[in-house]
Scaffold this motif. Structure first.
Motif, PDB file in Angstrom:
ATOM      1  N   LEU A 248     -14.274  -3.070  -2.177  1.00 55.14           N
ATOM      2  CA  LEU A 248     -14.068  -4.426  -1.897  1.00 55.14           C
ATOM      3  C   LEU A 248     -14.318  -4.669  -0.528  1.00 55.14           C
ATOM      4  N   GLU A 249     -14.517  -3.516   0.572  1.00 53.45           N
ATOM      5  CA  GLU A 249     -14.678  -3.497   1.689  1.00 53.45           C
ATOM      6  C   GLU A 249     -13.473  -4.377   2.598  1.00 53.45           C
ATOM      7  N   THR A 250     -12.480  -4.299   2.062  1.00 49.78           N
ATOM      8  CA  THR A 250     -11.296  -4.639   2.604  1.00 49.78           C
ATOM      9  C   THR A 250     -10.075  -3.936   2.393  1.00 49.78           C
ATOM     10  N   ILE A 251      -8.990  -4.435   3.053  1.00 52.51           N
ATOM     11  CA  ILE A 251      -7.756  -3.442   2.738  1.00 52.51           C
ATOM     12  C   ILE A 251      -7.058  -3.828   1.375  1.00 52.51           C
ATOM     13  N   VAL A 252      -6.825  -2.750   0.531  1.00 55.24           N
ATOM     14  CA  VAL A 252      -6.234  -3.125  -0.383  1.00 55.24           C
ATOM     15  C   VAL A 252      -4.910  -1.992  -0.581  1.00 55.24           C
ATOM     16  N   PHE A 253      -3.769  -2.393  -1.070  1.00 58.23           N
ATOM     17  CA  PHE A 253      -2.699  -1.545  -1.428  1.00 58.23           C
ATOM     18  C   PHE A 253      -1.704  -1.701  -2.370  1.00 58.23           C
ATOM     19  N   PRO A 254      -1.025  -0.874  -2.864  1.00 53.21           N
ATOM     20  CA  PRO A 254       0.007  -1.060  -3.968  1.00 53.21           C
ATOM     21  C   PRO A 254       1.022  -1.845  -3.401  1.00 53.21           C
ATOM     22  N   LYS A 255       1.692  -2.829  -3.990  1.00 58.09           N
ATOM     23  CA  LYS A 255       2.619  -3.447  -3.696  1.00 58.09           C
ATOM     24  C   LYS A 255       3.898  -2.647  -3.750  1.00 58.09           C
ATOM     25  N   LYS A 256       4.973  -2.767  -2.735  1.00 56.05           N
ATOM     26  CA  LYS A 256       6.044  -2.047  -2.774  1.00 56.05           C
ATOM     27  C   LYS A 256       7.333  -3.082  -3.615  1.00 56.05           C
ATOM     28  N   ASN A 257       8.065  -2.579  -4.573  1.00 57.85           N
ATOM     29  CA  ASN A 257       9.120  -3.363  -4.930  1.00 57.85           C
ATOM     30  C   ASN A 257      10.118  -3.497  -4.058  1.00 57.85           C
TER      31      ASN A 257
ATOM     32  N   LEU B 296      -1.909   7.558  -6.288  1.00 57.93           N
ATOM     33  CA  LEU B 296      -2.228   6.155  -5.899  1.00 57.93           C
ATOM     34  C   LEU B 296      -2.927   5.781  -4.528  1.00 57.93           C
ATOM     35  N   ARG B 297      -2.936   6.992  -3.948  1.00 56.32           N
ATOM     36  CA  ARG B 297      -3.759   6.873  -2.854  1.00 56.32           C
ATOM     37  C   ARG B 297      -5.156   6.834  -3.035  1.00 56.32           C
ATOM     38  N   ILE B 298      -5.360   7.447  -3.978  1.00 54.35           N
ATOM     39  CA  ILE B 298      -6.938   7.524  -4.327  1.00 54.35           C
ATOM     40  C   ILE B 298      -7.540   6.353  -4.917  1.00 54.35           C
TER      41      ILE B 298
ATOM     42  N   TRP C 255       0.808   4.446   7.846  1.00 55.00           N
ATOM     43  CA  TRP C 255      -0.140   3.335   7.570  1.00 55.00           C
ATOM     44  C   TRP C 255       0.525   2.566   6.044  1.00 55.00           C
ATOM     45  N   GLU C 256       0.995   3.298   5.506  1.00 54.66           N
ATOM     46  CA  GLU C 256       1.483   2.412   4.081  1.00 54.66           C
ATOM     47  C   GLU C 256       3.079   1.843   4.509  1.00 54.66           C
ATOM     48  N   SER C 257       3.737   2.570   5.531  1.00 52.85           N
ATOM     49  CA  SER C 257       5.012   1.935   5.782  1.00 52.85           C
ATOM     50  C   SER C 257       4.538   0.514   6.475  1.00 52.85           C
ATOM     51  N   PHE C 258       3.652   0.643   7.361  1.00 56.57           N
ATOM     52  CA  PHE C 258       3.175  -0.548   8.201  1.00 56.57           C
ATOM     53  C   PHE C 258       2.797  -1.888   6.992  1.00 56.57           C
ATOM     54  N   LEU C 259       1.959  -1.365   6.091  1.00 56.30           N
ATOM     55  CA  LEU C 259       1.589  -2.332   5.408  1.00 56.30           C
ATOM     56  C   LEU C 259       2.536  -2.843   4.315  1.00 56.30           C
ATOM     57  N   VAL C 260       3.556  -2.075   3.900  1.00 57.63           N
ATOM     58  CA  VAL C 260       4.876  -2.622   3.173  1.00 57.63           C
ATOM     59  C   VAL C 260       5.739  -3.720   4.058  1.00 57.63           C
TER      60      VAL C 260
END
Length: 444
Positions: free
Chosen positions: A138-147, A127-129, A194-199
């Protein structure tokens, strides 16, 4: 990206076949579930390995190997792309993230070919890859959505527009600092933070609701499903055993987390587990406290009594008082009438505003003790009245007012005997409104 050799591809194919065969073996084997001890929460295990868990683990392992050999298109709604100058990745950041990508690829290769990693470890790396690669392109922040669906202790709060605007500005500042911290070095903890913050940011953007928040948790379509097996229907004997396990485990968990005002509340449980972990109040050769009893006769179930005993405890070196937010603000008011009367009455208070987290009540009672039973009686009567109204409105609000009314009575009853446990919630305050007394000062 992985540059698999011919030999490595053969290893991946054989591994995929092995995991497919593992699912068949799991289905044909009767599982004997060993339930964990429920006497104490720190004796509980992370999870119970059921037959379905074992099959899911095997399916994830198989999925990862198939995906690396024959990748499919991504389900784009499962990702959140943040657009805006504050989310843009600079050339320097892109170089750092590319180095992270190389590290992730190396770690996943190591998991597959040289080490036996858990299914969730492999899936996390994959997932991180994926999201780091998308962010670079895309030169911007992209991350998988959390349910975000599931149990929530506090209700979802719809933020007023003015508050939402303020919080957006605060998040913009947080993004700058969090992104800088994330770019400071390749480390699993950095990724987790980082992922916790994004969620949390996703939750803010979606007001706590995520209708499309698929968490890559197999709620959806598996493109390699022809290589996975459906869970076989258990026989009657196995189903009866499952039911017995469910009933006994549920009873144990309910007993473990049950509540009683005098002999099993948050204060008594704190001392109970401290005494279990440190029966002599020592860590190594250092004595850090004189153990306190968690029995009813000790009166330690009363937080104020426990606080007084801890204050004079032989292991207590220093004490620090943290007043409630409202009381800290109120003490700064110089006008006598406003400080002692208007701010104690909810409808006239300027510091406190009713909010969806709190139940309805009339008076704060934490300032003084002598009039606490009088104000507590008013709060109790108000709560009973609100509960009565809730009975009438239950068909229309699904019992919401009734529940709030009973909660109001519960928090008001201790006030009748001079105890206060109601402080109020302040979910809409801005960061700049947080008193400086609440910030921890770094020791020099």
């Amino acid at each position: 990206m992985f540059s698999f050799s011919k030999k490595e591809k053969e290893i991946l194919k054989r591994s995929s076949i092995n995991w497919a065969e593992a699912t068949k073996k799991i289905q044909s084997t009767k599982t004997n579930i060993s339930l964990p001890n429920t006497d104490s929460p720190y004796r509980l295990i992370h999870s119970i390995q059921t037959k379905r868990d074992l099959l899911t683990n095997a399916e994830k392992k198989s999925f990862i190997r198939h995906y690396l050999l024959d990748p499919v298109l991504l389900y784009e709604p499962a990702f959140l792309q943040l657009n805006g100058s504050e989310f843009h990745l600079s050339e320097t950041e892109i170089k750092v993230w590319k180095s992270y990508l190389n590290g992730l690829v190396h770690d996943l290769r190591f998991c597959i070919f040289e080490s036996e990693c858990n299914d969730w470890e492999e899936m996390t790396l994959l997932l991180r890859i994926v999201y780091i690669q998308k962010s670079i392109v895309l030169e911007t922040i992209v991350f998988p959505k959390k349910n975000l669906d599931g149990f929530q202790y506090l209700p979802v709060i719809q933020l007023p527009e003015s508050v939402k605007t303020t919080k957006q500005k605060e998040y913009d500042q947080l993004f700058t600092s969090q992104k800088k911290i994330f770019a400071s070095g390749y480390d699993p903890i950095q990724f987790f933070n980082w992922e916790s913050f994004l969620v949390r940011y996703q939750s803010f953007l979606e007001q706590g609701v995520a209708p499309e928040g698929i968490e890559f948790n197999w709620v959806g379509y598996n493109p390699y499903k022809e290589n996975s097996q459906n869970l076989a229907i258990s026989d009657e004997t196995e189903n009866q055993a499952k039911q017995r396990n469910y009933e006994s485990y549920t009873k144990g968990i309910q007993n473990l987390y049950s509540y009683h005002l005098t002999h099993k509340n948050c204060t008594t449980e704190l001392f109970r587990y401290m005494n279990e972990m440190f029966p002599e109040g020592r860590i190594g050769n250092e004595t850090f406290w004189d153990p306190l009893s968690n029995t009813v006769i000790s009166l330690n179930f009363i937080p104020s009594v426990a606080a007084l005993k801890l204050e004079s405890n032989s292991g207590t070196i220093q004490k620090k008082l943290y007043p409630s937010y409202r009381n800290l603000k109120r003490k700064k008011i110089t006008n006598f009438t406003e400080k002692h009367f208007k701010e104690s009455f909810v409808p006239t208070s300027k510091i406190y505003k009713p909010n969806p987290i709190d139940h309805p009540f009339l008076f704060f009672t934490e300032e003084t003790v002598w009039n606490r039973p009088i104000l507590g009686l008013a709060n109790t009567i108000y709560g009973i009245g609100y509960t009565g109204m809730g009975i009438l409105s239950a068909p229309f609000d699904k019992g919401s007012r009734f529940s709030q009314g009973t909660e109001s009575v519960f928090y008001s009853l201790p006030e009748l005997v001079f105890f206060n446990i109601r402080k109020g919630h302040f979910p809409f305050i801005a960061a700049k409104e947080i008193p400086k007394e609440y910030y921890l000062k770094e020791s020099l």
